[in-house]
Design a protein around this motif. Structure first.
Motif, PDB file in Angstrom:
ATOM      1  N   SER A 286       0.740  -1.137  -0.083  1.00  0.00           N
ATOM      2  CA  SER A 286       0.041   0.082   0.002  1.00  0.00           C
ATOM      3  C   SER A 286       0.818   1.314   0.239  1.00  0.00           C
ATOM      4  O   SER A 286       0.384   2.394  -0.160  1.00  0.00           O
ATOM      5  N   LEU A 287       2.201   1.275   0.177  1.00  0.00           N
ATOM      6  CA  LEU A 287       3.072   2.361   0.210  1.00  0.00           C
ATOM      7  C   LEU A 287       3.007   3.171  -1.119  1.00  0.00           C
ATOM      8  O   LEU A 287       2.847   2.565  -2.265  1.00  0.00           O
ATOM      9  N   ASP A 288       3.022   4.322  -1.191  1.00  0.00           N
ATOM     10  CA  ASP A 288       3.311   4.896  -2.344  1.00  0.00           C
ATOM     11  C   ASP A 288       5.045   5.054  -2.646  1.00  0.00           C
ATOM     12  O   ASP A 288       5.598   5.852  -2.100  1.00  0.00           O
ATOM     13  N   TRP A 289       5.205   4.116  -3.473  1.00  0.00           N
ATOM     14  CA  TRP A 289       6.790   4.177  -3.783  1.00  0.00           C
ATOM     15  C   TRP A 289       7.279   5.236  -4.580  1.00  0.00           C
ATOM     16  O   TRP A 289       8.320   5.457  -4.372  1.00  0.00           O
ATOM     17  N   TRP A 290       6.440   5.996  -5.259  1.00  0.00           N
ATOM     18  CA  TRP A 290       6.799   7.321  -6.023  1.00  0.00           C
ATOM     19  C   TRP A 290       7.382   8.226  -4.946  1.00  0.00           C
ATOM     20  O   TRP A 290       8.577   8.775  -5.109  1.00  0.00           O
ATOM     21  N   THR A 291       6.956   8.484  -3.954  1.00  0.00           N
ATOM     22  CA  THR A 291       7.334   9.080  -2.946  1.00  0.00           C
ATOM     23  C   THR A 291       8.542   8.822  -2.230  1.00  0.00           C
ATOM     24  O   THR A 291       9.597   9.384  -1.883  1.00  0.00           O
TER      25      THR A 291
ATOM     26  N   MET B 289       0.830  16.712  -2.387  1.00  0.00           N
ATOM     27  CA  MET B 289      -0.577  17.333  -2.780  1.00  0.00           C
ATOM     28  C   MET B 289      -1.579  16.350  -3.062  1.00  0.00           C
ATOM     29  O   MET B 289      -2.647  16.377  -2.647  1.00  0.00           O
ATOM     30  N   TYR B 290      -1.140  15.486  -4.013  1.00  0.00           N
ATOM     31  CA  TYR B 290      -1.918  14.532  -4.624  1.00  0.00           C
ATOM     32  C   TYR B 290      -2.497  13.416  -3.313  1.00  0.00           C
ATOM     33  O   TYR B 290      -3.560  12.922  -3.307  1.00  0.00           O
ATOM     34  N   LEU B 291      -1.265  12.840  -2.557  1.00  0.00           N
ATOM     35  CA  LEU B 291      -1.653  12.108  -1.561  1.00  0.00           C
ATOM     36  C   LEU B 291      -2.510  12.751  -0.604  1.00  0.00           C
ATOM     37  O   LEU B 291      -3.632  12.053  -0.063  1.00  0.00           O
ATOM     38  N   SER B 292      -2.358  13.785  -0.299  1.00  0.00           N
ATOM     39  CA  SER B 292      -3.419  14.512   0.821  1.00  0.00           C
ATOM     40  C   SER B 292      -4.682  14.698   0.027  1.00  0.00           C
ATOM     41  O   SER B 292      -5.634  14.329   1.026  1.00  0.00           O
ATOM     42  N   GLU B 293      -4.939  14.830  -1.144  1.00  0.00           N
ATOM     43  CA  GLU B 293      -6.240  15.135  -1.484  1.00  0.00           C
ATOM     44  C   GLU B 293      -7.200  13.642  -1.702  1.00  0.00           C
ATOM     45  O   GLU B 293      -8.128  13.868  -1.679  1.00  0.00           O
ATOM     46  N   ARG B 294      -6.469  12.709  -1.677  1.00  0.00           N
ATOM     47  CA  ARG B 294      -6.931  11.385  -1.975  1.00  0.00           C
ATOM     48  C   ARG B 294      -7.479  10.622  -0.565  1.00  0.00           C
ATOM     49  O   ARG B 294      -7.947   9.479  -0.615  1.00  0.00           O
ATOM     50  N   GLN B 295      -6.976  11.458   0.735  1.00  0.00           N
ATOM     51  CA  GLN B 295      -7.334  10.630   1.766  1.00  0.00           C
ATOM     52  C   GLN B 295      -8.677  10.705   2.156  1.00  0.00           C
ATOM     53  O   GLN B 295      -9.567  11.657   2.188  1.00  0.00           O
ATOM     54  N   PRO B 296      -9.181   9.781   2.819  1.00  0.00           N
ATOM     55  CA  PRO B 296     -10.747   9.448   3.078  1.00  0.00           C
ATOM     56  C   PRO B 296     -11.294  10.185   4.396  1.00  0.00           C
ATOM     57  O   PRO B 296     -12.339  10.435   4.259  1.00  0.00           O
ATOM     58  N   PHE B 297     -10.173  10.479   5.049  1.00  0.00           N
ATOM     59  CA  PHE B 297     -10.524  11.226   6.483  1.00  0.00           C
ATOM     60  C   PHE B 297      -9.908  12.537   6.398  1.00  0.00           C
ATOM     61  O   PHE B 297      -8.803  12.728   5.880  1.00  0.00           O
TER      62      PHE B 297
END
Length: 490
Positions: free
Chosen positions: A14-19, A414-422
């Motif tokens: 589940s990790l964002d490997w790009w970051t 910014m992209y990861l922040s916007e996709r957070q469900p909570f």
């Protein structure tokens, strides 16, 4: 039929490997820069622990281990214990004020034998967690003054403790949280007010002793008071939706100022227009007060507060600069504004870093081939001014590449922040984004002579364990929160 299970995907999957890839790339380029900045002619082993490049490998290794530990913890841990972590670091910040160990005029370091730690670096992630917990709680509304004040207090309290440690630069980093406030619905007028204050300070201080033509009018005071009137008029149209009143205020203020200017130039050259401008401001304040009482619109009250606050701030700025700030801070601001040309004193660091960056040219001098850095012309060249090493050895192309990496990190956050469900995850993500953006903008800006020298590190580049661990904590906690955002739905 779909069913929801409690099964959670693996953390690695589940990790964002790009970051993480960007993080690793920044660590590598950071180590190369520390190696170049700390290397001296004749060194035979850049990997030795007796050298800074060797010790930086230790800090990088411990940072990677720290990141792994963070990923192994449950993502709910950070939400549950946010206030506890924040409280612990508040106590540490408070105790550090009375720290007997003073390093370069700052008491922000805790000395534990050979190890030196700076709690202010770790308090950033603790503050980000606490503010995320508060703002993500049910019923929080940033538009309510009570809630906004509580959120601001969470940010301001560690700032005050850090300022008491004589570490103003680290304290200013906490202003980056207001970018997150803006994303979460804080009125744009708050950011505009902050920008206006900066404009008042720069123009007022820089041109305070410059006279308008041959009159006795200070250009700095003249411009600032005129801007206060113009800004107030524009705010009437933006927030009260009354273009007619905006034009009345605008034409009245500009007309009266123009008449007084002509009177000062052609009739009595010794006449000071500033006094008339102050009277115009008082009339403007009375006009705003009258409209507020007559219409009961709260926006008129806010514009009134802005006008009064602008005048009070402007006239107090000079006092703060000359009587409150430390001498070295005052000199740095004067050098930045061009009031002093102290290239052998307060402006020495910036002057030498500009020479180093300029000498790098397009492609740079090559790894370990920089002359300005090898001959130690630039103080703090492996910490606060490490970007000059990048410019000298890697040139414009290398510097642009590093900035592109930071830009990629900011955009990814910014992209990861916007996709957070909570809300908790989104708010924490924007806190991390704001902190990184502030550090990069101010650090690179001060190396180029564009921003004040306030002594903050460049993320993942500046030498030292505290800053590297602090940035790793910030980033990997967010990556763990992001990795745990989804339950498997089958």
């Amino acid at each position: 039929m779909a069913r929801v299970t409690d099964k959670q995907p693996s953390v690695l999957g589940s990790l964002d490997w790009w970051t993480i890839g960007i993080y690793i790339a920044l660590l590598i380029f950071g180590w190369i820069s520390v190696c170049g900045a700390s290397y001296t002619y004749g060194d035979t082993d850049i990997f030795s622990l007796s050298t800074r490049s060797g010790m930086q490998i230790v800090w990088i290794g411990t940072s990677l281990f720290l990141g792994l530990v963070i990923l192994l913890l449950d993502d709910k841990f950070y939400d549950t214990f946010s206030y506890v972590i924040y409280g612990i670091f508040l106590v540490l910040l408070f105790l550090t004020i009375f720290n007997p160990h003073e390093i370069k005029g700052s008491r922000s370091w805790l000395v534990l034998g050979p190890l030196r730690l700076q709690p202010a670096e770790f308090a950033k992630f603790a503050t980000a967690l606490a503010i995320s917990k508060l703002m993500g709680s049910y019923g929080f509304n940033i538009h309510r003054w009570k809630d906004f004040t509580a959120a601001s207090a969470v940010v301001v309290l560690p700032m005050l403790f850090i300022i008491a440690q004589k570490e103003t630069g680290s304290a200013l980093v906490y202003l980056s949280f207001f970018l997150m406030f803006y994303r979460e619905g804080m009125p744009g007028s708050v950011l505009f007010t902050g920008l206006a204050m900066v404009i008042y300070f720069v123009l007022g201080i820089k041109y305070e002793n410059v006279m308008l033509f041959d009159t006795q009018t200070s250009v700095g005071k003249f411009i600032v008071l005129l801007l206060v009137q113009i800004f107030s008029a524009v705010l009437i149209n933006v927030y009260c939706k009354d273009k007619k009143k905006m034009l009345i205020v605008l034409y009245s203020c500009l007309g009266a100022t123009l008449i007084c200017f002509l009177f000062s130039v052609y009739v009595i050259p010794s006449f000071n227009i500033v006094w008339v401008q102050l009277i115009i401001c008082l009339v403007l304040i009375g006009y705003l007060l009258y409209n507020w009482l007559r219409t009961h619109l709260s926006n008129y009250f806010y514009i009134l507060a802005f006008t009064i606050g602008s005048i009070v701030f402007f006239y107090s700025a000079d006092y703060v600069l000359n009587n409150v700030m430390e001498p070295h801070q005052r000199v740095r601001i004067n050098v930045l504004l061009g009031l002093d040309e102290d290239i052998s004193g307060a402006g020495y660091n910036v002057h030498q870093s500009e020479i180093a960056i300029g000498s790098g040219g397009l492609q740079g001098k090559g790894f370990l081939n920089g002359t300005q850095t090898k001959l130690k012309f630039v103080p703090e060249q492996d910490t606060d001014f490490i970007f000059c090493t990048v410019g000298e050895e890697e040139g414009f192309l290398g510097s642009a590449g590093v900035l592109c990496l930071f830009l990629a990190l900011i955009l990814r956050l910014m992209y990861l922040s916007e996709r957070q469900p909570f809300a908790f995850g989104r708010i924490y993500g924007y806190c991390v984004l704001g902190i990184f953006l502030f550090h990069v903008f101010i650090n690179v800006g001060m190396v180029l002579g564009l921003t004040p020298v306030i002594g903050i590190p460049l993320p993942f580049f500046s030498y030292g364990g505290s800053s590297l661990w602090g940035f790793t904590l910030l980033l990997f906690i967010f990556l763990r929160i992001d990795a745990g955002r989804n339950l498997v739905r089958t």
